[in-house]
Design an enzyme around this catalytic site. Structure first.
Site, mmCIF file in Angstrom:
data_model
loop_
_atom_site.group_PDB
_atom_site.id
_atom_site.type_symbol
_atom_site.label_atom_id
_atom_site.label_comp_id
_atom_site.label_asym_id
_atom_site.label_seq_id
_atom_site.Cartn_x
_atom_site.Cartn_y
_atom_site.Cartn_z
ATOM 1 C CG ASP A 90 -53.703 4.420 -14.866
ATOM 2 O OD1 ASP A 90 -54.535 4.917 -14.418
ATOM 3 O OD2 ASP A 90 -53.329 2.769 -14.946
ATOM 4 C CB SER A 92 -56.626 2.607 -13.007
ATOM 5 O OG SER A 92 -56.559 3.374 -12.539
ATOM 6 C CG HIS A 147 -59.843 9.322 -4.033
ATOM 7 N ND1 HIS A 147 -60.087 8.396 -3.891
ATOM 8 C CD2 HIS A 147 -59.012 10.569 -3.782
ATOM 9 C CE1 HIS A 147 -59.737 9.251 -2.727
ATOM 10 N NE2 HIS A 147 -59.224 10.404 -2.626
ATOM 11 C CG ASP A 148 -56.391 8.240 -12.453
ATOM 12 O OD1 ASP A 148 -56.745 6.766 -12.089
ATOM 13 O OD2 ASP A 148 -55.955 8.264 -13.392
ATOM 14 N NE ARG A 165 -62.208 12.412 -1.741
ATOM 15 C CZ ARG A 165 -63.472 12.148 -1.371
ATOM 16 N NH1 ARG A 165 -64.492 12.649 -2.042
ATOM 17 N NH2 ARG A 165 -63.814 10.424 -0.786
ATOM 18 C CG ASN A 220 -61.282 5.693 -5.038
ATOM 19 O OD1 ASN A 220 -60.976 6.228 -4.826
ATOM 20 N ND2 ASN A 220 -61.225 4.409 -5.689
ATOM 21 C CD GLU A 280 -57.987 1.931 -9.848
ATOM 22 O OE1 GLU A 280 -57.847 3.146 -9.843
ATOM 23 O OE2 GLU A 280 -56.435 1.539 -11.239
ATOM 24 C CG HIS A 305 -58.450 19.169 2.198
ATOM 25 N ND1 HIS A 305 -57.836 18.584 3.674
ATOM 26 C CD2 HIS A 305 -58.098 18.252 1.136
ATOM 27 C CE1 HIS A 305 -57.777 17.081 2.950
ATOM 28 N NE2 HIS A 305 -58.827 16.811 1.817
ATOM 29 C CB THR A 306 -57.877 26.231 -0.556
ATOM 30 O OG1 THR A 306 -58.254 27.421 -0.657
ATOM 31 C CG2 THR A 306 -57.585 25.461 -1.876
#
Length: 319
Positions: free
Chosen positions: A73, A75, A65-66, A61, A93, A87, A193-194
């Site tokens: 990168d 961040s 989200h990165d 995840r 997040n 971030e 999502h498994t």
């Protein structure tokens, strides 16, 4: 001696090939500069996953989200300062778990001792994600290395660039399309999502009035989440059948009304996505192949190379 103009040409050619080689990813990027890279990564990942079995899903995840908002990168790893809200403190997040951040710090610390200022945090995250997916029984895919880390991280820069469980299927499809991922790739990536879990607040409001849930499952979820207003950390596994195994049961659960999030149900109830759900429910090898391909594409999405980024000394702070 050669005329100065020729020297300039030679110098220019040398510097441009240096830039080219610097900005090219490769599978063995660290073979000369950090020969123990693979061994150090393996040790850090295995130790962390054995002691904290939810690390794998959290790391997957974290990569997502990165990468999806502004490219892979690193961040997302930067901590906020009094002068900058990073971030990782954006609302979407805040629910990212601590274990994957801890894994990245541990791997980076070990790598800095062995080969200082060499391995980027974004490469560490990319390799850790792949290895953890594989550890849980998921597909192996090649991770190209040589990413550089971003020099900035702003919470405001990711608004509207990550899917939320409350979004309509059209919104989610458009969001992925904006980053160059088609519907099939989006459905394959949703197979993440498994593994992992979701917090009750992400789906509790749907339980009373939503006909997509299997009634007994809805009842069980209500009970599991009954204390969530007092205890916001309450959560439920995304795949109740095999929560710690990377497999295709997530897709098999959806037609039975055993999806957890509104967006999970949406995949099965939308004619654009349903054929892929049915395909992956039937054929795990096909899911694995498509997931691996989509992950390989995601993990090099809008990466920074050469001088457009840096090798952070610490993953939670820009140099």
């Amino acid at each position: 001696p050669p005329p100065p103009s020729l020297l300039l040409v030679v110098l220019f050619l040398l510097s441009s090939t240096a830039l080219l080689s610097e900005s090219r990813l490769s599978l063995d990027y660290y073979s000369k500069t950090c020969p123990s890279f693979n061994k150090i990564m393996q040790e850090a990942i295995t130790n962390k996953q054995i002691n904290n079995p939810t690390t794998a899903a959290g790391t997957l995840r974290l990569l997502f989200h990165d990468c999806l908002p502004n490219g892979c990168d690193g961040s997302i790893l930067v901590s906020s300062t009094p002068f900058n809200k990073a971030e990782r403190d954006a609302d979407i997040n805040l629910s990212l778990p601590g274990d994957p951040f801890d894994l990245i710090v541990r791997a980076k610390t070990a790598l800095e001792l062995s080969c200082p200022n060499t391995v980027s945090c974004s490469d560490i995250l990319a390799v850790a994600t792949r290895d953890l997916v594989t550890m849980l029984g998921g597909p192996y895919y090649k991770v190209f290395l040589g990413r550089k880390d971003s020099r900035s991280s702003q919470a405001s820069s990711i608004e509207g660039k990550l899917p939320k469980p409350t979004m309509s299927m059209s919104q989610i499809i458009n969001l992925f399309a904006a980053s160059g991922f088609n519907v099939q790739e989006m459905v394959a990536l949703s197979g993440a999502h498994t593994i992992g879990f979701s917090h009750c607040k992400e789906f509790s409001s749907n339980l009373g009035n939503n006909t997509h849930y299997n009634p007994r499952f809805a009842q069980a979820l209500k009970q599991a989440c009954s204390g969530y207003p007092k205890n916001p950390t309450l959560s439920v596994f995304n795949d109740i059948m095999s929560p710690n195994k990377f497999d295709n049961l997530y897709y098999q659960n959806l037609p039975k009304g055993l999806g957890l999030l509104e967006s999970d149900h949406g995949l099965y109830n939308d004619p654009r996505t349903k054929p892929f759900v049915e395909l992956y429910a039937k054929d795990q090898n096909k899911f694995f192949r498509d997931f691996a391909r989509a992950m390989q594409k995601l993990s090099v999405y809008r990466i920074k190379t050469g001088r457009r980024g840096e090798i952070r000394r610490r993953c939670d702070a820009v140099n």
